[in-house]
Design a protein around this motif. Sequence first.
Motif, PDB file in Angstrom:
ATOM      1  N   PHE A  93      12.201  -6.186  -8.544  1.00  0.00           N
ATOM      2  CA  PHE A  93      10.840  -5.663  -8.542  1.00  0.00           C
ATOM      3  C   PHE A  93      10.440  -5.257  -9.956  1.00  0.00           C
ATOM      4  O   PHE A  93      11.263  -4.750 -10.725  1.00  0.00           O
ATOM      5  N   TYR A  95       7.939  -3.043 -10.513  1.00  0.00           N
ATOM      6  CA  TYR A  95       7.048  -1.923 -10.245  1.00  0.00           C
ATOM      7  C   TYR A  95       7.772  -0.590 -10.424  1.00  0.00           C
ATOM      8  O   TYR A  95       8.887  -0.399  -9.918  1.00  0.00           O
ATOM      9  N   TRP A  98       9.213   1.447  -7.363  1.00  0.00           N
ATOM     10  CA  TRP A  98      10.470   0.981  -6.780  1.00  0.00           C
ATOM     11  C   TRP A  98      11.669   1.625  -7.461  1.00  0.00           C
ATOM     12  O   TRP A  98      12.615   2.063  -6.802  1.00  0.00           O
ATOM     13  N   LEU A 104       7.979   0.832  -2.770  1.00  0.00           N
ATOM     14  CA  LEU A 104       6.712   0.499  -3.394  1.00  0.00           C
ATOM     15  C   LEU A 104       5.623   1.450  -2.911  1.00  0.00           C
ATOM     16  O   LEU A 104       5.728   2.053  -1.852  1.00  0.00           O
ATOM     17  N   ASN A 105       4.567   1.557  -3.703  1.00  0.00           N
ATOM     18  CA  ASN A 105       3.363   2.301  -3.319  1.00  0.00           C
ATOM     19  C   ASN A 105       3.657   3.748  -2.951  1.00  0.00           C
ATOM     20  O   ASN A 105       3.121   4.274  -1.971  1.00  0.00           O
ATOM     21  N   HIS A 133       2.913  -2.041 -12.092  1.00  0.00           N
ATOM     22  CA  HIS A 133       3.612  -3.242 -12.574  1.00  0.00           C
ATOM     23  C   HIS A 133       3.850  -3.076 -14.072  1.00  0.00           C
ATOM     24  O   HIS A 133       2.986  -2.582 -14.799  1.00  0.00           O
TER      25      HIS A 133
END
Length: 209
Positions: A93, A95, A98, A104-105, A133
């Motif tokens: 990932f 991001y 993570w 995520l998120n 990202h």
Amino acid sequence: MSSAAAINWSTPDDSEELARAEVYGLLASLYYAPPSTELYEQLRVAVTEAPSAGGFLEGSWSELVAASRRLGLAEIDAEYGALFGGVGKPEIFLYGSWFIAGYLNQKPLADLRTDLAQLGLERADAVLETEDHIASLCEVMRYLIAGEDLTVSNLASQQRFFNSHMRPWIDALCDAICAHPRADFYRALAGFTRDFCAVEAQGFDLLEA
């Protein structure tokens, strides 16, 4: 990283600042997608010697250029897909949420969106990736260095943003890339990313000294 030569923090419009912005722009491009034909060709003919012998970034930059010369564009494209693409969960990932929160998120993304709003920045509708990202974060840093609005694009904003949204996880991302058996070009990119961010971190720390 005591051998890292800290970047010379001086006026916001000198060549050193522009060079920093260009590096962030390069990282944003290479992490967002495989290099375009034009960027690939530029990397293959890039100068690998630092202005002064033994520059801290010279080794990892030379490795990135060497990987560009050794690998074909199709190979790099396939490597990007193997590491960061695919259907479902990618191998790696890109991001921040993570690596910081394990999912995520999560809250790191919410905190980032709050800070971006305070800077007057928001994700373009055409961009599918969330703001955490790594390419998006590098692009924000480029803006905070090279932007014309000095109330936003200044060293204080750069320091806060880097320390809050990149520093906590960039080494973990680079470790994950370097450890992946398919990584070649992106292993070299991760090495350069780690070294560049170490210089950035040391420079920001010196602001508080």
